[in-house]
Design an enzyme around this catalytic site. Structure first.
Site, mmCIF file in Angstrom:
data_model
loop_
_atom_site.group_PDB
_atom_site.id
_atom_site.type_symbol
_atom_site.label_atom_id
_atom_site.label_comp_id
_atom_site.label_asym_id
_atom_site.label_seq_id
_atom_site.Cartn_x
_atom_site.Cartn_y
_atom_site.Cartn_z
ATOM 1 N N HIS A 54 43.904 54.404 106.291
ATOM 2 C CA HIS A 54 42.971 54.747 107.467
ATOM 3 C C HIS A 54 43.236 56.270 107.437
ATOM 4 C CE1 HIS A 54 43.279 50.484 109.473
ATOM 5 N NE2 HIS A 54 43.008 50.371 108.087
ATOM 6 N N GLU A 56 43.905 58.148 110.422
ATOM 7 C CA GLU A 56 45.405 58.612 110.821
ATOM 8 C C GLU A 56 46.322 58.490 109.710
ATOM 9 O OE1 GLU A 56 43.025 56.529 114.196
ATOM 10 O OE2 GLU A 56 43.429 56.149 112.118
ATOM 11 N N CYS A 84 44.235 51.856 115.395
ATOM 12 C CA CYS A 84 44.323 50.368 115.375
ATOM 13 C C CYS A 84 45.753 50.089 115.443
ATOM 14 C CB CYS A 84 43.758 50.038 114.055
ATOM 15 S SG CYS A 84 44.965 50.515 112.416
ATOM 16 N N CYS A 87 47.978 51.973 112.685
ATOM 17 C CA CYS A 87 48.096 53.615 112.787
ATOM 18 C C CYS A 87 48.874 53.829 114.185
ATOM 19 C CB CYS A 87 46.553 54.060 112.928
ATOM 20 S SG CYS A 87 45.715 53.869 111.387
#
Length: 157
Positions: A54, A56, A84, A87
């Protein structure tokens, strides 16, 4: 607020770059220290076959490598969307001073990136979760925890 706008715009542009390159979902993130971008990333889940890639996480990994630290002291993370649960956990472990985000998790759910089921799973008893978790060999594994606990030269985090 203008300095924050510049960094969140870069996170949004990274999200757009990820979409255009078909790397993964429409998410981008930057890590800033002393008003300078030290790392950035966009979602690359499908292009690198890594469910943890992801935006991040990618940016946090790069920033930690650049800083030579597992913590993002005095850093700010700017992300194109509310993080999310994965993250969010990574952000808390990295310990930046703050996070700015653009879209909400509800906005993400509108385009089929809905993490609500994970939030729901976290609140359940382990035996009630959708994926079966089975504990085995705790007695053997706990010895490593005890070794860590008694270690005098460990790096605390």
């Amino acid at each position: 607020m203008e300095e924050h706008s510049k960094f969140i715009r870069r996170a949004i542009e990274l999200a757009r770059e990820g979409v255009k390159s078909n790397a993964g979902g429409p998410f981008g993130a930057v890590v800033v220290k002393n008003n300078v971008i030290i790392a950035e990333g966009h979602n690359s889940v499908t292009s690198v076959n890594d469910p943890t890639a992801h935006a991040e996480i990618v940016a946090i990994r790069k920033a930690c490598e650049k800083l030579g630290s597992f913590q993002l002291d005095d850093c700010t993370i700017y992300t194109s969307c509310e993080p999310c649960p994965m993250c969010l956990g990574a952000i808390y472990w990295a310990r930046p001073k703050n996070v700015f985000y653009a879209c909400t998790r509800e906005d993400a759910a509108e385009i089929d990136f809905d993490d609500q089921f994970i939030y729901n799973e976290i609140g359940k008893n382990i035996e009630d979760r959708q994926i079966k978790f089975t504990q085995i060999m705790q007695n053997e594994a706990i010895t490593v925890f005890k070794e860590w606990q008694s270690k005098t030269d460990k790096t605390e985090y």
